[in-house]
Write an enzyme that holds these catalytic residues in place. Structure first.
Site, short mmCIF file in Angstrom:
data_model
loop_
_atom_site.label_atom_id
_atom_site.label_comp_id
_atom_site.label_asym_id
_atom_site.label_seq_id
_atom_site.Cartn_x
_atom_site.Cartn_y
_atom_site.Cartn_z
N TYR A 191 42.82 51.26 17.45
CA TYR A 191 42.76 52.61 17.02
C TYR A 191 42.31 53.36 18.44
CZ TYR A 191 37.91 52.11 16.47
OH TYR A 191 36.36 51.81 16.64
N CYS A 192 42.60 54.73 18.35
CA CYS A 192 42.43 55.62 19.59
C CYS A 192 42.56 57.06 18.91
CB CYS A 192 43.11 55.59 20.66
SG CYS A 192 44.81 55.47 20.74
N THR A 193 42.32 58.09 19.55
CA THR A 193 42.41 59.38 19.01
C THR A 193 43.45 59.71 18.27
OG1 THR A 193 40.51 60.09 21.01
CG2 THR A 193 41.77 61.67 19.64
#
Length: 314
Positions: A191-193
């Site tokens: 996951y990331c922004t």
């Protein structure tokens, strides 16, 4: 009163002439009085722009008229405001550049892109599918943070693994070190922004033998839009503009600790040394004293002491 909005978007797609795209995007943003940062490469486009709502809507419509950009992955958020010229105060300027990578992992030769996006990446899961996976597989599921480590200090998925990286470019070395080889036979949710970093990270993990790799479609932003703070996310979301962070509800957890006193906080700001880009978690009280990071604290101790004494006497 004009409503400020910020648009976060990307798409991986082959581009024959990135420089021509750069000129078009620059002119389009200038004509609409938008500020932000746009990166373009032969593999696609990645941008964040802010301004008046109607202007941002027109920008998105015009950009999507270009066939290669029809499938832009788009996220909206509230801007802080507009200045006297009608431009977003969340961005100091407009920057539109061509780079080897639209997200800098330092491995452009490893990335394969076609008209459908990144080749060989992880399986996209909607936020609800992420929760379903955890409900079905339980503690076997691993959340793997694809951001710089400092971003996770104020928000992350529960029990997530957060690699100790200062820049995205360090992920290749971390993966090649074997430090996370024990995860290769477990379900890993990257996951990331907004999702773009995980497009690349998940493909790097797959090519290194991680068997079951997923990525959250739309990243933390879309997960937060779906579940607020009543899901598996906890804390605030760091963002790379003057807002510094976003919350998804009025009851977001506060997981950060002030670097000076240790009190709970989600406030972040730059190290006081103008040459340093280190982000510090500091409470509102100590933010006013403009603290330095560990590296620059010793070098600037006399300056910091003088500033503290001046504030105490005022």
């Amino acid at each position: 009163m004009a409503i400020p909005k910020i648009l976060l978007y990307y798409v991986f797609t082959p581009l024959a002439d990135p420089e021509a795209i750069r000129l078009w995007q620059r002119d389009l943003c200038e004509s609409l009085n938008l500020r932000g940062r746009i990166l373009i490469s032969k593999d696609g486009i990645n941008g964040t722009v802010g301004g008046d709502l109607d202007a941002v809507k027109r920008y998105l419509r015009k950009t999507r008229e270009y066939p290669a950009f029809k499938q832009l992955d788009v996220k909206w958020s509230e801007g802080t405001g507009l200045d006297e010229s009608g431009q977003s105060i969340d961005f100091p300027k407009l920057s539109v550049k061509v780079r080897d990578e639209i997200v800098s992992f330092g491995a452009p030769e490893e990335l394969q892109v076609d008209e459908k996006g990144v080749v060989g990446g992880g399986i996209h899961l909607t936020p609800r599918e992420v929760n379903d996976l955890v409900a079905e597989r339980g503690d076997d599921v691993v959340f793997f943070d694809g951001r710089n480590a400092f971003e996770a200090q104020i928000g992350k998925f529960k029990d997530a693994i957060v690699p100790d990286v200062d820049t995205t470019r360090e992920f290749v070395e971390v993966l090649d070190s074997g430090a996370y080889d024990h995860l290769k036979d477990r379900p890993v949710v990257t996951y990331c922004t907004g999702g773009i970093r995980c497009e690349v990270l998940s493909s790097l993990m797959k090519s290194r033998g991680f068997d079951e790799v997923y990525q959250i479609d739309g990243g933390i932003v879309r997960y937060g839009e779906t579940f607020g703070d009543d899901g598996l996310w906890e804390g605030s979301l760091y963002v790379f503009d003057k807002r510094m962070k976003l919350e998804f509800s009025d009851h977001a957890a506060v997981i950060g600790s002030c670097a000076v006193c240790g009190d709970s906080t989600s406030h972040m700001q730059n190290c006081a040394d103008p040459s340093c880009r280190t982000q510090l978690v500091v409470c509102e009280e100590h933010a006013a004293s403009s603290p330095f990071c560990v590296t620059h604290a010793a070098q600037n101790r006399p300056q910091a002491q003088n500033r503290s004494q001046a504030q105490s006497s005022s």
